[in-house]
Design an enzyme around this catalytic site. Structure first.
Site, PDB file in Angstrom:
ATOM      1  N   ARG A 102      41.673  63.472   4.019  1.00  7.78           N
ATOM      2  CA  ARG A 102      40.320  62.978   4.393  1.00  7.78           C
ATOM      3  C   ARG A 102      39.863  62.243   3.073  1.00  7.78           C
ATOM      4  NH1 ARG A 102      36.861  67.310   7.759  1.00  7.78           N
ATOM      5  NH2 ARG A 102      35.523  66.655   6.134  1.00  7.78           N
ATOM      6  N   ARG A 109      44.808  70.328   2.737  1.00  5.45           N
ATOM      7  CA  ARG A 109      44.609  69.729   4.173  1.00  5.45           C
ATOM      8  C   ARG A 109      45.261  68.603   4.230  1.00  5.45           C
ATOM      9  NH1 ARG A 109      38.802  70.144   6.537  1.00  5.45           N
ATOM     10  NH2 ARG A 109      38.097  69.178   4.730  1.00  5.45           N
ATOM     11  N   LYS A 132      35.802  76.044  10.144  1.00  4.97           N
ATOM     12  CA  LYS A 132      34.982  76.068  11.174  1.00  4.97           C
ATOM     13  C   LYS A 132      35.782  75.293  12.382  1.00  4.97           C
ATOM     14  CE  LYS A 132      31.976  73.605   9.051  1.00  4.97           C
ATOM     15  NZ  LYS A 132      32.553  73.778   7.544  1.00  4.97           N
ATOM     16  N   ARG A 191      22.795  71.294   9.577  1.00  5.41           N
ATOM     17  CA  ARG A 191      23.003  71.702   8.261  1.00  5.41           C
ATOM     18  C   ARG A 191      21.868  71.682   7.279  1.00  5.41           C
ATOM     19  NH1 ARG A 191      28.986  69.722   6.412  1.00  5.41           N
ATOM     20  NH2 ARG A 191      29.542  69.715   8.849  1.00  5.41           N
TER      21      ARG A 191
HETATM   22  P1  AP5 Z   1      39.007  73.366   8.809  1.00  2.49           P
HETATM   23  O1  AP5 Z   1      39.212  74.238   9.909  1.00  2.49           O
HETATM   24  O2  AP5 Z   1      39.232  72.057   8.792  1.00  2.49           O
HETATM   25  O3  AP5 Z   1      37.628  73.758   8.001  1.00  2.49           O
HETATM   26  P2  AP5 Z   1      36.306  73.128   8.445  1.00  2.49           P
HETATM   27  O4  AP5 Z   1      35.293  74.376   7.993  1.00  2.49           O
HETATM   28  O5  AP5 Z   1      36.163  72.519   9.902  1.00  2.49           O
HETATM   29  O6  AP5 Z   1      36.204  71.979   7.211  1.00  2.49           O
HETATM   30  P3  AP5 Z   1      35.296  70.589   7.284  1.00  2.49           P
HETATM   31  O7  AP5 Z   1      35.739  70.287   5.666  1.00  2.49           O
HETATM   32  O8  AP5 Z   1      35.979  70.063   8.340  1.00  2.49           O
HETATM   33  O9  AP5 Z   1      33.922  70.911   7.211  1.00  2.49           O
HETATM   34  P4  AP5 Z   1      32.921  70.115   6.284  1.00  2.49           P
HETATM   35  O10 AP5 Z   1      31.641  70.827   7.164  1.00  2.49           O
HETATM   36  O11 AP5 Z   1      33.035  70.001   5.077  1.00  2.49           O
HETATM   37  O12 AP5 Z   1      33.121  68.819   6.912  1.00  2.49           O
HETATM   38  P5  AP5 Z   1      32.715  68.013   8.261  1.00  2.49           P
HETATM   39  O13 AP5 Z   1      34.023  67.115   8.930  1.00  2.49           O
HETATM   40  O14 AP5 Z   1      31.994  68.800   9.225  1.00  2.49           O
HETATM   41  O15 AP5 Z   1      39.999  74.210   7.739  1.00  2.49           O
HETATM   42  C1  AP5 Z   1      40.162  73.574   6.394  1.00  2.49           C
HETATM   43  C2  AP5 Z   1      41.760  73.843   5.865  1.00  2.49           C
HETATM   44  O16 AP5 Z   1      42.113  75.229   5.654  1.00  2.49           O
HETATM   45  C3  AP5 Z   1      42.732  73.158   6.756  1.00  2.49           C
HETATM   46  O17 AP5 Z   1      43.822  72.690   6.048  1.00  2.49           O
HETATM   47  C4  AP5 Z   1      43.066  74.484   7.721  1.00  2.49           C
HETATM   48  O18 AP5 Z   1      44.412  74.401   8.266  1.00  2.49           O
HETATM   49  C5  AP5 Z   1      43.089  75.630   6.663  1.00  2.49           C
HETATM   50  N1  AP5 Z   1      42.453  76.862   7.158  1.00  2.49           N
HETATM   51  C6  AP5 Z   1      41.524  77.086   8.195  1.00  2.49           C
HETATM   52  N2  AP5 Z   1      41.350  78.257   8.458  1.00  2.49           N
HETATM   53  C7  AP5 Z   1      41.909  79.051   7.724  1.00  2.49           C
HETATM   54  C8  AP5 Z   1      42.271  80.345   7.209  1.00  2.49           C
HETATM   55  N3  AP5 Z   1      41.730  81.411   8.026  1.00  2.49           N
HETATM   56  N4  AP5 Z   1      43.218  80.652   6.305  1.00  2.49           N
HETATM   57  C9  AP5 Z   1      43.926  79.955   5.614  1.00  2.49           C
HETATM   58  N5  AP5 Z   1      43.694  78.466   5.857  1.00  2.49           N
HETATM   59  C10 AP5 Z   1      42.693  78.086   6.703  1.00  2.49           C
HETATM   60  O19 AP5 Z   1      31.685  66.857   7.780  1.00  2.49           O
HETATM   61  C11 AP5 Z   1      32.058  65.833   6.749  1.00  2.49           C
HETATM   62  C12 AP5 Z   1      30.817  64.924   6.511  1.00  2.49           C
HETATM   63  O20 AP5 Z   1      30.135  64.722   7.642  1.00  2.49           O
HETATM   64  C13 AP5 Z   1      29.576  66.016   5.622  1.00  2.49           C
HETATM   65  O21 AP5 Z   1      30.094  66.149   4.247  1.00  2.49           O
HETATM   66  C14 AP5 Z   1      28.451  65.093   5.941  1.00  2.49           C
HETATM   67  O22 AP5 Z   1      28.612  63.957   5.109  1.00  2.49           O
HETATM   68  C15 AP5 Z   1      28.732  64.553   7.371  1.00  2.49           C
HETATM   69  N6  AP5 Z   1      27.865  65.469   8.130  1.00  2.49           N
HETATM   70  C16 AP5 Z   1      28.458  66.321   9.151  1.00  2.49           C
HETATM   71  N7  AP5 Z   1      27.598  67.155   9.798  1.00  2.49           N
HETATM   72  C17 AP5 Z   1      26.466  66.742   9.166  1.00  2.49           C
HETATM   73  C18 AP5 Z   1      25.039  67.040   9.504  1.00  2.49           C
HETATM   74  N8  AP5 Z   1      24.900  67.946  10.381  1.00  2.49           N
HETATM   75  N9  AP5 Z   1      24.038  66.664   8.868  1.00  2.49           N
HETATM   76  C19 AP5 Z   1      24.267  65.623   8.027  1.00  2.49           C
HETATM   77  N10 AP5 Z   1      25.551  65.145   7.713  1.00  2.49           N
HETATM   78  C20 AP5 Z   1      26.595  65.780   8.249  1.00  2.49           C
END
Ligand code: AP5
Length: 272
Positions: free
Chosen positions: A211, A180, A69, A145
């Site tokens: 992370r 990552r 994402k 979410r």
């Molecule tokens: P990356 O682009 O970082 O993926 P991402 O989908 O952004 O992954 P996240 O882990 O950040 O998503 P998440 O939803 O778990 O965490 P968030 O920070 O939002 O890519 C991942 C890896 O793959 C990288 O190394 C990249 O280089 C590689 N990659 C990317 N695309 C690729 C491809 N096409 N092919 C190969 N490799 C690729 O949330 C964290 C926490 O915050 C949650 O767990 C929760 O506790 C809280 N939180 C956030 N939002 C909410 C909400 N709305 N409500 C409640 N809690 C929330």
């Protein structure tokens, strides 16, 4: 080819082409949507104001953890000039600032659990009020979410033109998360195999971090939470939803996303 209008008469071919080329059905839908959400006392004046206002992108990108994402959002924001709002980044920033809310959120995040709806909805609401968002539009990454978050958005009149769901199998998610690495200074996200950090830059290599929630246990919980909530969220955005295979190269995915943004949101690069 011709089509029937609502009176049963056939529409000429040129009329159909005109409607398609100028995206008239989308335009009508947008106007109707604004009327339903705002229910103005003076609909004609209101519609004139809506038409005079610039069309800005309103987009949501969703998918399991590590679906890519954030990676796609960086490409979209650069190409379309829209403001990328990642709830994960907003929460990590709050944690770094050291306040009570940030500390409370960090406890949930490190366990791989969702932060309570009331906290995150308020954080997003405040961010969406800012001027840059009004001028450039929004691209929400990781929000909503839960069904409650989606309903809170709808109640605030925040309806996207496009909801992109990146579909990635669980085993790929785990492999991506394990590889990552994040640069805490530039905030760039790397993957040790798919998108390696610059090997010649010892300073960057030295400071790369994993992370706190990229552990096996936390990932399992994040995935379970995602699967529990996914269907209910997609249901809220059925009419504007686009599911893409996220297990391809970032560039291939971005090409598909771009085509849909241009078509659905009726926008070009750096649209205003
Ligand atoms: P990356 O682009 O970082 O993926 P991402 O989908 O952004 O992954 P996240 O882990 O950040 O998503 P998440 O939803 O778990 O965490 P968030 O920070 O939002 O890519 C991942 C890896 O793959 C990288 O190394 C990249 O280089 C590689 N990659 C990317 N695309 C690729 C491809 N096409 N092919 C190969 N490799 C690729 O949330 C964290 C926490 O915050 C949650 O767990 C929760 O506790 C809280 N939180 C956030 N939002 C909410 C909400 N709305 N409500 C409640 N809690 C929330």
């Amino acid at each position: 080819m011709s089509a029937m209008d609502t009176t049963g008469a056939s529409l000429p071919e040129e009329a159909i082409q005109y409607l398609q080329q100028k995206n008239i059905p989308d335009l009508m839908e947008r106007l109707l949507h604004e009327l339903i959400v705002k229910q103005p006392d003076e609909p004609l004046r209101f519609l004139a104001e809506v038409l005079a206002a610039p069309v800005v992108p309103k987009l949501i990108i969703s998918g399991p953890p590590a679906a890519g994402k954030g990676t796609q959002c960086q490409l979209i924001a650069k190409h379309f000039g829209v403001v990328h709002i990642s709830t994960g980044d907003l929460l990590r920033q709050l944690k770094e600032e050291g306040g009570k809310e940030g500390k409370e959120a960090a406890v949930y995040m490190e366990k791989g659990e969702l932060v309570p709806d009331e906290i995150i909805v308020e954080i997003v609401r405040q961010r969406l009020c800012k001027e840059d968002v009004r001028n450039k539009g929004w691209l929400l990454d990781g929000f909503p979410r839960t069904r409650n978050q989606a309903l809170a958005m709808q109640a605030a009149g925040l309806i996207p033109q496009l909801f992109v769901l990146l579909a990635v199998p669980d085993e790929v998610v785990i492999e991506r998360i394990e590889g990552r690495r994040v640069d805490p200074v530039t905030r760039k996200v790397y993957h040790l195999t798919h998108n390696p950090p610059p090997q010649h830059d010892a300073e960057v290599l030295e400071r790369l971090q994993q992370r706190a929630d990229d552990t096996r246990d936390a990932v399992r919980r994040r995935l379970a939470t995602y699967h529990r909530n996914c269907a209910e969220i997609v249901e809220c955005y059925q009419c504007v939803s686009l599911e893409l295979d996220g297990d391809r190269s970032p560039q291939e995915i971005f090409e598909d996303v771009s085509v849909s943004i241009k078509a659905k949101a009726n926008l070009g690069p750096h649209a205003q």
